[in-house]
Design an enzyme around this catalytic site. Structure first.
Site, mmCIF file in Angstrom:
data_model
loop_
_atom_site.group_PDB
_atom_site.id
_atom_site.type_symbol
_atom_site.label_atom_id
_atom_site.label_comp_id
_atom_site.label_asym_id
_atom_site.label_seq_id
_atom_site.Cartn_x
_atom_site.Cartn_y
_atom_site.Cartn_z
ATOM 1 N N LYS A 1 -9.982 10.047 118.897
ATOM 2 C CA LYS A 1 -10.931 8.991 119.273
ATOM 3 C C LYS A 1 -11.528 9.324 120.644
ATOM 4 O O LYS A 1 -10.801 9.780 121.544
ATOM 5 C CB LYS A 1 -10.196 7.647 119.301
ATOM 6 N N SER B 1 -12.209 -0.613 116.295
ATOM 7 C CA SER B 1 -13.128 0.308 116.926
ATOM 8 C C SER B 1 -12.854 1.771 116.578
ATOM 9 O O SER B 1 -13.710 2.613 116.819
ATOM 10 C CB SER B 1 -13.091 0.119 118.442
ATOM 11 N N SER C 1 -7.559 -2.247 116.484
ATOM 12 C CA SER C 1 -8.530 -1.166 116.279
ATOM 13 C C SER C 1 -8.010 0.075 115.582
ATOM 14 O O SER C 1 -8.800 0.973 115.284
ATOM 15 C CB SER C 1 -9.144 -0.754 117.611
HETATM 16 N N1 GLN Z 1 -11.842 -5.675 117.461
HETATM 17 C C1 GLN Z 1 -11.086 -6.122 118.599
HETATM 18 C C2 GLN Z 1 -11.991 -6.296 119.780
HETATM 19 O O1 GLN Z 1 -13.159 -6.080 119.634
HETATM 20 C C3 GLN Z 1 -9.991 -5.154 118.893
HETATM 21 C C4 GLN Z 1 -10.476 -3.947 119.569
HETATM 22 C C5 GLN Z 1 -9.418 -2.948 119.819
HETATM 23 O O2 GLN Z 1 -8.308 -3.073 119.309
HETATM 24 N N2 GLN Z 1 -9.764 -1.967 120.640
HETATM 25 O O3 GLN Z 1 -11.565 -6.643 120.840
#
Ligand code: GLN
Length: 464
Positions: free
Chosen positions: A72, A147, A171
């Site tokens: 990532k 993400s 994410s």
């Molecule tokens: N989708 C969640 C957010 O937007 C979690 C994001 C993540 O785990 N980095 O905060």
């Protein structure tokens, strides 16, 4: 999808019987990345895979020998760009490897490239990437989740055998569920965050993504363990973790009352009935579940506003200030940060401001502590908790533009993240549109080996 049956073990076996086969495999991965990335757009940066050099075939291969791993783009890899999918970091090349990357390289792993994500890991669909969205390999009109959507799409489309993602509130698990792969969020502190671009430091964890439970845990066993460069790193090594034979599994009453896609709900019920044939199933409560989403966004946005305050003032990246420092920083942040990132910085700066911090940030912390204690109570009675990973399968692009709708995608993954617990998503079937559905096991802190046993057993014996 998942057309090849290659695993770490099978790749190693074929190398040991014919060392030349590794070269052929690696070439095939590189070719698939180039072919498929045009449509799936999982990678932001692609690295040619080179066969590791060994003068003679060793008897025992290092655990990740010759394994392509996609990373990532918020994790530092020396000499590769690291943008966090933000225009703000478009030109940033990290000076060293993150601790997890050092460990992967020592274990013989190969970095196949950097994967797309929501900008600074804020989002659930990769639509917030400043460069382009990634597409779900199962259906190109649908999001891969986020993400870490680039990493999960890369594994699902067979462009990489394994990948790393980061999970602040879901994410890794949510996109793993949308792309039909395995994704693990480790216990907070088990994996070093040194070299991870911070979003919400008290929640962020790096974790593995793979096609099989076995491969995901093999990668986790390499990256896990104490690191003196991270103050929140727990003083444990992978070999110290103990395993328990699970007998009791909890389901949560609060989950039963969520508005869920019918197909996800039906699969969840079927899985529960099936689990009940093998385990004692008990229904438990996390009464503070209802506060999890709000508490998460207050904590995450507050910490994000603090973490990202370093962005845009660094003259190493940008030309000398023209008028004033302030004006340059304002211009840079205005032009180089996306809408969602700006929204969270503003909200976080508000919730941390002296007049409001007791009302918001501290309350959110109390809620977090409550949730943690309520989970502790459940784990006095059960060895693991079983829930759906998400309440829907992947959704089409552009259908969650209201941020509150998007935030709701993580309702099943956020509570365990707040409590610092390990959790993983495994694929259990497809919905009517042919899109994957994932289920989640949540464990006690440092119960990764128990989760491994449980999920591997489910992977091999469950058939939808
Ligand atoms: N989708 C969640 C957010 O937007 C979690 C994001 C993540 O785990 N980095 O905060």
């Amino acid at each position: 999808m998942l057309s090849s049956k290659i695993t770490i073990h099978s790749l190693h076996q074929s190398y040991l019987s014919n060392p030349d086969s590794l070269f052929t495999h690696l070439q095939a991965y590189t070719r698939r990345i180039r072919e498929k990335n045009e449509s799936i757009r999982a990678f932001l940066y692609i690295q040619e895979l080179k066969q590791p050099y060994f003068p003679s075939v060793p008897k025992m291969l290092p655990p990740l020998f010759g394994i392509p791993i996609a990373i990532k783009d918020n994790i530092w890899v020396e000499n590769m760009p690291c943008t966090s999918a933000s225009k703000m970091l478009e030109t940033f090349i990290p000076p060293e490897d993150a601790t997890v990357i050092k460990r992967i390289k020592q274990a013989g792993g190969l970095i196949s490239g950097k994967t797309n994500m929501d900008e600074f890991a804020m989002g659930s669909s990769t639509e917030n990437s400043a460069f382009f969205p990634t597409r779900n390999p199962y259906h190109l009109d649908y999001v891969p989740g986020g993400s870490s959507g680039g990493s999960t799409a890369a594994v699902a489309a067979d462009m990489s055998l394994c990948a790393l993602g980061s999970d602040t509130g879901g994410s890794i698990r949510q996109p793993a569920s949308f792309c039909g792969v395995v994704g693990i969020r480790p216990t907070y502190g088990l994996v070093s965050r040194h070299g991870l671009i911070g979003f919400s430091s008290s929640l962020d964890q790096i974790g593995p993504i793979a096609r099989t439970v076995e491969d995901a845990f093999q990668l986790l066993s390499v990256i896990a363990g104490y690191d003196e460069s991270d103050d929140t790193s727990l003083p444990v090594q992978w070999k110290d973790l103990t395993e328990k034979k699970p007998t009791t599994i909890a389901v949560l009453d609060e989950i039963e009352h969520l508005e869920m896609d019918k197909e996800v709900f039906d699969l969840y019920q079927k899985c529960k009935q099936w689990l009940a044939k093998h385990f004692r199933i008990i229904t438990c409560h996390i009464p503070s579940f209802q506060y999890a989403l709000s508490a998460y966004h207050i904590i995450a946005d507050s910490e994000a506003s603090s973490n990202l305050s370093r962005m845009g003032g660094d003259s190493a990246f940008y030309p000398p200030f023209e008028e004033s420092y302030e004006k340059t920083v304002i211009e840079l942040r205005t032009s180089k940060l996306g809408e969602e990132v700006k929204r969270r910085i503003l909200l976080g700066a508000f919730t941390l401001s002296s007049r409001f911090k007791e009302g918001y940030y501290q309350h959110a912390f109390y809620a977090k502590e409550h949730i943690k204690r309520e989970f502790e109570f459940v784990f006095q009675q059960a060895d693991a908790i079983f829930t759906p990973t998400t309440i829907t399968a992947a959704f089409p692009f552009g259908t969650r533009m209201d941020p509150r709708k998007m935030y709701y995608s993580d309702i099943c993954t956020i509570p365990s993240a707040l409590a610092g617990l390990p959790a993983l998503s495994i694929p259990v079937g497809l919905n009517e549109n042919g899109l994957p559905v994932g289920m989640q096991f949540i464990g006690n802190p440092l119960s990764e080996k128990t989760l491994y046993r449980l999920s591997q057993w489910m992977e091999t014996s469950w058939h939808a």
